[in-house]
Write an enzyme that holds these catalytic residues in place. Structure first.
Site, mmCIF file in Angstrom:
data_model
loop_
_atom_site.group_PDB
_atom_site.id
_atom_site.type_symbol
_atom_site.label_atom_id
_atom_site.label_comp_id
_atom_site.label_asym_id
_atom_site.label_seq_id
_atom_site.Cartn_x
_atom_site.Cartn_y
_atom_site.Cartn_z
ATOM 1 N N THR A 87 0.180 -1.310 0.165
ATOM 2 C CA THR A 87 0.028 -0.206 0.063
ATOM 3 C C THR A 87 0.409 1.436 0.008
ATOM 4 O O THR A 87 0.949 2.259 -0.834
ATOM 5 C CB THR A 87 -0.784 0.102 1.296
ATOM 6 N N CYS A 89 -32.043 -13.548 -25.784
ATOM 7 C CA CYS A 89 -31.359 -13.470 -27.141
ATOM 8 C C CYS A 89 -31.159 -13.994 -28.278
ATOM 9 O O CYS A 89 -32.175 -14.637 -28.941
ATOM 10 C CB CYS A 89 -30.188 -12.025 -26.782
ATOM 11 N N GLN A 109 -33.916 -16.956 -29.862
ATOM 12 C CA GLN A 109 -33.906 -17.553 -31.076
ATOM 13 C C GLN A 109 -33.300 -18.921 -31.209
ATOM 14 O O GLN A 109 -34.348 -19.326 -32.286
ATOM 15 C CB GLN A 109 -31.828 -16.953 -31.615
ATOM 16 N N HIS A 137 -32.665 -7.781 -22.870
ATOM 17 C CA HIS A 137 -31.840 -8.253 -22.829
ATOM 18 C C HIS A 137 -32.716 -7.811 -20.989
ATOM 19 O O HIS A 137 -32.306 -7.377 -20.638
ATOM 20 C CB HIS A 137 -30.225 -7.995 -22.043
ATOM 21 N N GLU A 181 -31.452 -8.428 -18.640
ATOM 22 C CA GLU A 181 -30.983 -8.361 -17.309
ATOM 23 C C GLU A 181 -30.269 -6.921 -16.852
ATOM 24 O O GLU A 181 -30.150 -7.181 -15.563
ATOM 25 C CB GLU A 181 -29.543 -9.840 -17.073
HETATM 26 N N1 GLN Z 1 -25.941 -13.202 -32.620
HETATM 27 C C1 GLN Z 1 -27.546 -13.246 -32.131
HETATM 28 C C2 GLN Z 1 -27.858 -11.977 -32.934
HETATM 29 O O1 GLN Z 1 -26.722 -11.026 -33.143
HETATM 30 C C3 GLN Z 1 -27.816 -12.632 -30.498
HETATM 31 C C4 GLN Z 1 -26.459 -12.186 -29.693
HETATM 32 C C5 GLN Z 1 -27.664 -11.854 -28.788
HETATM 33 O O2 GLN Z 1 -27.171 -12.936 -27.498
HETATM 34 N N2 GLN Z 1 -27.001 -11.124 -27.486
HETATM 35 O O3 GLN Z 1 -28.765 -11.480 -32.971
#
Ligand code: GLN
Length: 560
Positions: A218, A408, A412, A534, A536
């Site tokens: 420190t 995301c 998909q 997202h 989160e």
């Molecule tokens: N790869 C995917 C896209 O570009 C999902 C991206 C992600 O999960 N953030 O749409």
């Protein structure tokens, strides 16, 4: 006077006026948080805890992070390099520490809250190309440091905040941090010690062989900072053992700070306990004193303590499988893990996360790896590595009524799985993984096809989502219109809307402006939800993400 002289005089008067306006008339105070000895001491958490305490004392506080790397933002960085890329409402791709700031303060951050060396240089070089420096040699000092200082003070403009806390990435002594330290030195000189203080986070290691806490590292890191002209006002000492009073005095004496400015930061059971620890140690009090600010209301933090109590004494446990391809590095899924902590507390249960590498998941081992789970989360991601494992896990969750949540890329994959295994489009895929698939269930939007540069060009930031009544999404949010943050290029292909609906898929959330699919779900399943956004990123201690809360609730119901 000649025209040239006139110009010089006017220029000078204008600069002095600007200096007066920003420095003297502004009431904003600045706190810089630096780190010494080693990285990973938790500067972000200390900065967020300090901001939280100032907030509950009645101050408007914000935090920003300055990162010394040359990337313009972390958007193009592999998660293995730098952990999660956190996204703000205004679509900035930022350092994950901004996530901590939002989770602690409950106040959204923006592009201005994260600055990198790359961004600073890009701005200065663009100005040079415009001829803005009028033939001058453009140099680190003063041009780069001036730009750093401008950005350090940007959030304080117009007195929007009483206190701006700036976390400096890197460790004292790093070559790449030097322009930032120099900028802080200049600001301290310009603003005065009452308006600008430095909190230095350092480590007091314990040598078990000698049974002793050691202060020398420190002392050295403070000396390094001092050599660069910045003397810390407060020392926050990370330690595994309590710092006894004599040791604190010794640190104060040899590091030349007042004894009350040596703050002990013991390892805490949870990052969310740190604000209370810092309150006990009076980090907020010493900072306010040094800044000559009134102490305001004593912090009570009732809601926060209630949350911590629920965290400490859960009534049950659920096990959620996190299926992803970056599972070796927990920081890659930081916001998801934190959202589970928030959602667990609401449900009064501990959420145990079982990391499952999607690349290692096959048709043969799926049952063995997934059967003990109470819920399955398929994580976001990019590229084809591990994609089939994700699809296999989703099939298992769908067919066995295990609560499933896809975020995301996870959403998909759920669409692809449904296309392949329910609708019979056996070669269905995303054009991200298979450009020539006969069934491009997930594809690129027209605007995205034109894009050649990768940095900052995804669909980023907050977008609207209209919720269909009577769906799981509606039950989770209890609202008709929401906004959630995005970070992706690919979208559900609306040519397949009808086939999916006929097959039983519910499109519960849609973007009202573009008609893009925001969420999908299955009605006959206890919980099968995929979100293109997202959720989160917006989960905070006092405002947990509704979809996480609903998902954990479903996992709990399955377990019971
Ligand atoms: N790869 C995917 C896209 O570009 C999902 C991206 C992600 O999960 N953030 O749409």
């Amino acid at each position: 006077m000649t025209d040239k002289e006139n110009e010089v005089v006017y220029g000078l008067v204008f600069s002095i006026f600007r200096l007066l306006a920003t420095y003297i008339m502004s009431n904003t105070k600045y706190i810089f948080v630096t780190g010494g000895v080693t990285s990973s001491l938790g500067k972000g958490i200390i900065a967020a805890s300090l901001a939280k305490l100032l907030q509950v004392r009645g101050y408007k506080a914000t935090i920003q992070k300055f990162d010394p790397y040359i990337n313009v933002d972390p958007g193009t960085l592999n998660p293995y390099e730098h952990g999660e890329c956190y996204v703000t409402d205004d679509g900035a791709e930022t350092d994950l520490d901004l996530g901590h700031y939002e989770r602690f303060l409950g106040v959204p951050t923006s592009q201005a809250n994260n600055v990198t060396t790359g961004r600073v240089y890009q701005y200065v070089i663009n100005k040079e190309r415009e001829g803005a420096y009028l033939g001058k040699t453009v140099q680190v000092i003063p041009h780069i440091t001036d730009e750093i200082k401008r950005r350090m003070m940007l959030l304080g403009e117009g007195d929007a905040y009483d206190v701006v806390i700036t976390e400096l990435g890197g460790t004292a002594g790093d070559i790449e941090s030097l322009p930032y330290i120099e900028a802080v030195r200049q600001l301290k000189w310009e603003l005065g010690d009452e308006n600008c203080i430095v909190v230095h986070l350092t480590l007091i290691p314990y040598l078990s062989a000698a049974k002793e806490l050691k202060t020398k590292p420190t002392q050295h890191s403070v000396k390094l900072l001092s050599e660069n002209g910045v003397h810390p006002d407060v020392l926050v000492c990370r330690t595994e053992h309590h710092l006894y009073n004599d040791l604190k005095r010794k640190i104060a004496l040899f590091c030349n700070v007042t004894p009350d400015a040596v703050i002990e930061a013991m390892d805490a059971e949870s990052i969310y306990a740190v604000p209370l620890e810092m309150m006990k140690e009076k980090l907020d009090v010493i900072c306010l004193k040094k800044l000559n600010l009134p102490l305001g209301e004593e912090p009570v933090l009732t809601d926060w303590k209630e949350f911590l109590n629920k965290l400490r004494y859960p009534k049950s446990t659920v096990t959620i499988g996190l299926i992803g391809k970056y599972v070796e590095l927990q920081d890659a899924y930081k916001s998801i893990l934190e959202a589970f902590i928030h959602a667990g507390a609401v449900n009064e249960c501990k959420v145990e996360i079982k990391n499952i590498h999607s690349e290692l998941l096959t048709d043969e081992n799926t049952v063995e790896k997934l059967e003990s789970l109470d819920g399955i989360l398929v994580a976001p991601g990019f590229g084809s590595r591990g994609i089939e494992g994700k699809i296999t896990a989703i099939r298992y969750a769908r067919e066995n009524n295990i609560p499933f949540f896809g975020i995301c890329l996870g959403m998909q994959c759920a669409a692809i799985e449904f296309g392949r295994n329910v609708l019979g489009f056996s070669a269905a895929h995303s054009t991200e993984m298979d450009a020539n698939t006969p069934h491009p269930i997930i594809h690129l939007m027209e605007e995205q096809k034109k894009i050649s540069k990768m940095g900052g060009t995804m669909r980023l930031g907050a977008y609207k989502c209209d919720i269909k009544p009577g769906t799981k999404l509606a039950a989770a949010y209890n609202k008709e219109h929401i906004e959630e943050r995005h970070r992706h290029r690919y979208e559900f292909n609306n040519d397949y809307l009808k086939a999916f609906e006929d097959g039983g898929m519910v499109f519960s959330g849609t973007n009202p402006d573009t008609g893009l699919v925001e969420t999908i779900e299955l009605s006959g399943h206890p919980f099968f939800v995929g979100a293109q956004f997202h959720p989160e990123y917006k989960s905070t201690v006092l405002n947990p993400a509704p979809l996480f809360v609903a998902f954990v609730k479903a996992a709990k119901a399955r377990k019971d």
